[in-house]
Every structure is written in C-alpha cells, then in structure tokens.
Design a protein around this motif. Structure first.
Motif, PDB file in Angstrom:
ATOM      1  N   TRP A  32     -18.360 -16.064  40.565  1.00 57.45           N
ATOM      2  CA  TRP A  32     -19.786 -16.110  40.865  1.00 57.45           C
ATOM      3  C   TRP A  32     -20.086 -15.339  42.140  1.00 57.45           C
ATOM      4  N   THR A  33     -19.201 -15.488  43.158  1.00 58.56           N
ATOM      5  CA  THR A  33     -19.459 -14.877  44.458  1.00 58.56           C
ATOM      6  C   THR A  33     -19.075 -13.400  44.493  1.00 58.56           C
ATOM      7  N   TYR A  34     -17.908 -13.059  43.937  1.00 59.06           N
ATOM      8  CA  TYR A  34     -17.394 -11.683  44.087  1.00 59.06           C
ATOM      9  C   TYR A  34     -17.224 -10.940  42.756  1.00 59.06           C
ATOM     10  N   GLN A  35     -17.566 -11.565  41.617  1.00 60.31           N
ATOM     11  CA  GLN A  35     -17.252 -10.984  40.296  1.00 60.31           C
ATOM     12  C   GLN A  35     -15.761 -10.679  40.172  1.00 60.31           C
ATOM     13  N   LEU A  36     -14.951 -11.612  40.675  1.00 61.74           N
ATOM     14  CA  LEU A  36     -13.499 -11.429  40.671  1.00 61.74           C
ATOM     15  C   LEU A  36     -12.828 -12.742  40.273  1.00 61.74           C
ATOM     16  N   ILE A  37     -11.808 -12.625  39.411  1.00 57.13           N
ATOM     17  CA  ILE A  37     -11.000 -13.805  39.095  1.00 57.13           C
ATOM     18  C   ILE A  37      -9.608 -13.521  39.642  1.00 57.13           C
ATOM     19  N   PRO A  38      -9.230 -14.173  40.751  1.00 62.72           N
ATOM     20  CA  PRO A  38      -8.010 -13.758  41.452  1.00 62.72           C
ATOM     21  C   PRO A  38      -6.728 -14.053  40.656  1.00 62.72           C
ATOM     22  N   ASP A  39      -5.899 -12.996  40.484  1.00 62.94           N
ATOM     23  CA  ASP A  39      -4.591 -13.153  39.836  1.00 62.94           C
ATOM     24  C   ASP A  39      -3.690 -14.088  40.623  1.00 62.94           C
ATOM     25  N   ALA A  40      -3.866 -14.087  41.952  1.00 61.54           N
ATOM     26  CA  ALA A  40      -3.022 -14.929  42.801  1.00 61.54           C
ATOM     27  C   ALA A  40      -3.180 -16.401  42.434  1.00 61.54           C
ATOM     28  N   VAL A  41      -4.301 -16.763  41.808  1.00 60.71           N
ATOM     29  CA  VAL A  41      -4.509 -18.136  41.349  1.00 60.71           C
ATOM     30  C   VAL A  41      -4.148 -18.253  39.864  1.00 60.71           C
ATOM     31  N   MET A  42      -4.616 -17.273  39.067  1.00 64.47           N
ATOM     32  CA  MET A  42      -4.485 -17.382  37.605  1.00 64.47           C
ATOM     33  C   MET A  42      -3.045 -17.306  37.115  1.00 64.47           C
ATOM     34  N   LEU A  43      -2.256 -16.362  37.642  1.00 60.47           N
ATOM     35  CA  LEU A  43      -0.916 -16.159  37.089  1.00 60.47           C
ATOM     36  C   LEU A  43      -0.001 -17.367  37.334  1.00 60.47           C
ATOM     37  N   PRO A  44       0.082 -17.876  38.593  1.00 62.82           N
ATOM     38  CA  PRO A  44       0.899 -19.089  38.789  1.00 62.82           C
ATOM     39  C   PRO A  44       0.368 -20.255  37.958  1.00 62.82           C
ATOM     40  N   GLY A  66      -9.647 -10.193  34.321  1.00 62.91           N
ATOM     41  CA  GLY A  66      -9.561 -11.578  34.782  1.00 62.91           C
ATOM     42  C   GLY A  66      -9.978 -12.548  33.693  1.00 62.91           C
ATOM     43  N   ASP A  67     -10.950 -12.141  32.872  1.00 60.12           N
ATOM     44  CA  ASP A  67     -11.415 -13.007  31.792  1.00 60.12           C
ATOM     45  C   ASP A  67     -10.325 -13.218  30.740  1.00 60.12           C
ATOM     46  N   ILE A  68      -9.449 -12.206  30.565  1.00 59.54           N
ATOM     47  CA  ILE A  68      -8.344 -12.340  29.608  1.00 59.54           C
ATOM     48  C   ILE A  68      -7.450 -13.507  30.026  1.00 59.54           C
ATOM     49  N   ARG A  69      -7.063 -13.526  31.308  1.00 59.92           N
ATOM     50  CA  ARG A  69      -6.151 -14.581  31.794  1.00 59.92           C
ATOM     51  C   ARG A  69      -6.856 -15.931  31.813  1.00 59.92           C
ATOM     52  N   LEU A  70      -8.138 -15.889  32.189  1.00 60.10           N
ATOM     53  CA  LEU A  70      -8.898 -17.137  32.204  1.00 60.10           C
ATOM     54  C   LEU A  70      -8.960 -17.743  30.806  1.00 60.10           C
ATOM     55  N   ASN A  71      -9.253 -16.915  29.796  1.00 61.79           N
ATOM     56  CA  ASN A  71      -9.373 -17.452  28.447  1.00 61.79           C
ATOM     57  C   ASN A  71      -8.013 -17.850  27.877  1.00 61.79           C
ATOM     58  N   ALA A  72      -6.934 -17.226  28.382  1.00 62.42           N
ATOM     59  CA  ALA A  72      -5.585 -17.661  27.996  1.00 62.42           C
ATOM     60  C   ALA A  72      -5.366 -19.105  28.469  1.00 62.42           C
ATOM     61  N   LEU A  73      -5.784 -19.383  29.688  1.00 63.00           N
ATOM     62  CA  LEU A  73      -5.643 -20.746  30.220  1.00 63.00           C
ATOM     63  C   LEU A  73      -6.484 -21.730  29.411  1.00 63.00           C
ATOM     64  N   ILE A  74      -7.687 -21.281  29.010  1.00 67.80           N
ATOM     65  CA  ILE A  74      -8.559 -22.147  28.218  1.00 67.80           C
ATOM     66  C   ILE A  74      -7.945 -22.405  26.842  1.00 67.80           C
ATOM     67  N   GLY A  75      -7.317 -21.365  26.250  1.00 66.43           N
ATOM     68  CA  GLY A  75      -6.617 -21.543  24.975  1.00 66.43           C
ATOM     69  C   GLY A  75      -5.510 -22.578  25.095  1.00 66.43           C
ATOM     70  N   LEU A  76      -4.786 -22.502  26.192  1.00 67.08           N
ATOM     71  CA  LEU A  76      -3.706 -23.446  26.458  1.00 67.08           C
ATOM     72  C   LEU A  76      -4.248 -24.870  26.584  1.00 67.08           C
ATOM     73  N   LEU A  77      -5.367 -25.000  27.269  1.00 67.99           N
ATOM     74  CA  LEU A  77      -5.967 -26.320  27.495  1.00 67.99           C
ATOM     75  C   LEU A  77      -6.499 -26.918  26.199  1.00 67.99           C
ATOM     76  N   LEU A  78      -7.202 -26.100  25.402  1.00 66.72           N
ATOM     77  CA  LEU A  78      -7.969 -26.658  24.283  1.00 66.72           C
ATOM     78  C   LEU A  78      -7.272 -26.487  22.931  1.00 66.72           C
TER      79      LEU A  78
END
Ligand SMILES: [Zn+2]
Length: 250
Positions: free
Chosen positions: A116-128, A172-184
């Motif tokens: 929302w703030t930077y239009q960025l989804i940080p890999d440093a959070v998503m990958l781990p 970033g949306d690719i990794r985010l949606n991968a996490l959502i796939g894992l969750l749901l």
C-alpha cells in the motif's frame, strides 16, 4: 480469557508489523532505531505514543510534536492484527496450527502495509515465509506434495495473468499468491482470487467515479489479495456455496 489476551497481544504485534512493513522495503533496520518515529518530523515517539490504537485516538490522529496527520492505516493495521489473532485462537486455540496461521496472517498484514505504501512486496519477508510455512504445514498435515501443488498453483495463476496482460501485477504478487495457495489450498485460492478481483474492480470503479483515479492509475493489488485471503479463510463455507451456485451453476 485466552482470546482476549491474544487479541491484546495482537494489537502490540500489529504495531510491530507496521514497522516491518514500512522499514524493510526501503532497507531500514527493523531494530534500530528501536523506537518508531513520526514520518514527517522524525521526532522519536515516547512511550505514550506507542500504545496501539489508543494513542491514535487520544491524539485525534495527529502527531503530538508537529501536528501532521497520521495515516489511519496504522491503527487499522493494529486493530486488524488484534482481531485476526483473537479469531485464530477462538477457532484453533493455542495450537501449532494456530501459530502457523498467526505467522501467515502476520506476513499478509506486512504485505498490506508495504504494498500500500511503496507498491512493493518485500522478498526479504516473502521468501523466508514461504519456506517456513511450507515446512510448517508439511509437519502439521504431512501432505508435502499436496502443499507443493497448492503453493505452485497460486504462483502459476499470477504468472499466467502477468504474461497475458503484460503488467498490472508484479513479481511480488506471484510469491504472495503462492503463500495464499499454501494457506487455503488451490480450490479456495481460486475463490479468494475471484474475490480479490471483485474488490479491486469495485474500489477501482469507485475511485474513477470520484475522479481520484484513471484507468491507468497503478493500484497495488497485494492488499486485495491479502484481504480476500483473510475473508476466504474465515468464511470459506458460505463463499464456496456462493462460488458453486452462482459462478459454476452447480
Ligand atoms: Zn511529527
């Protein structure tokens, strides 16, 4: 009692998630400075300013030092985290599953703040997070291959859309949606994606009507994906019913 305690704990974690979401994408340390500061006057916040939600309410949404308006995003994120933590404990108790869901939703909340703030989804959070949560779900349910399919299906869906539309969504949306796939799981991930697009077009249409956006305005898609995943997780049954009935006509 457990629920109330965890919800209050969630408010405090929520203010930490704000810090993570705001600092990681621009390469700032999340531990130093240890205390948050006002984004406009850089004044270090005192202990009173650090009480989640209440400090925002008492200062009427303004910085105590420079009087600049503070984004309502911060207390909203704190309330959201408190609510989500309380709800997870209500449904799952203090269990390993509950802990895993807590981690996934904390990551989703960080994504909301930074996208929302930077239009960025940080890999440093998503990958781990992806690795940790995959191992966690594997240990919890033992369906290693299934979880891998769920995760990949989330990633593939966004990749296909990016290739087909050339833009709009980012890596970033690719990794985010991968996490959502894992969750749901992949089925509910699809439901969640449809919901995210619905929210996106509703809000995009609203902004265009108010002339605050044009067709070209980049609207970060991460928060829609994250919020849709949250809604789908907590209301899976009614949503599946709706999906089958009205979209698939079953
Ligand atoms: Zn200030």
């Amino acid at each position: 009692m457990e629920i109330a305690f965890t919800a209050v704990f969630g408010l405090v974690i929520g203010s930490f998630l704000n810090v993570v979401g705001l600092r990681i994408p621009i390469g700032e340390s999340i531990t130093s400075p240890a205390r948050s500061y006002c984004p406009s006057c850089k004044h270090t916040l005192g202990s009173l300013d650090l009480i989640p939600v209440l400090s925002y309410a008492f200062s009427l949404g303004k910085c105590r030092y420079c009087g600049k308006r503070i984004s309502p995003l911060y207390p909203m994120i704190e309330l959201l985290t408190g609510g989500v933590y309380g709800w997870i404990v209500y449904q799952h108790g203090w269990t390993f599953a509950g802990l895993l869901y807590g981690i996934v939703f904390s990551v989703l909340i960080v994504v909301c703040v930074s996208d929302w703030t930077y239009q960025l989804i940080p890999d440093a959070v998503m990958l781990p997070a992806l690795v940790l949560v995959y191992i966690g779900f594997g240990l919890l349910q033992g369906h290693w291959l299934m979880h891998l399919i769920d995760l990949s299906s989330g990633a593939i869906l966004i990749t296909v859309i990016i290739l087909a539309s050339r833009g709009g969504m980012g890596e970033g949306d690719i990794r985010l949606n991968a996490l959502i796939g894992l969750l749901l799981g992949w089925k509910l991930m699809l439901v969640s994606f449809v919901l995210a697009c619905t929210q996106g077009s509703l809000l995009g249409g609203y902004l265009m009507l108010r002339k605050r956006a044009t067709r070209k305005t980049a609207i970060p898609f991460g928060p829609y994906l994250a919020v849709a995943a949250l809604i789908t997780f907590f209301w899976a049954d009614p949503l599946l019913f709706w999906y089958n009935r009205f979209l698939l006509g079953i």
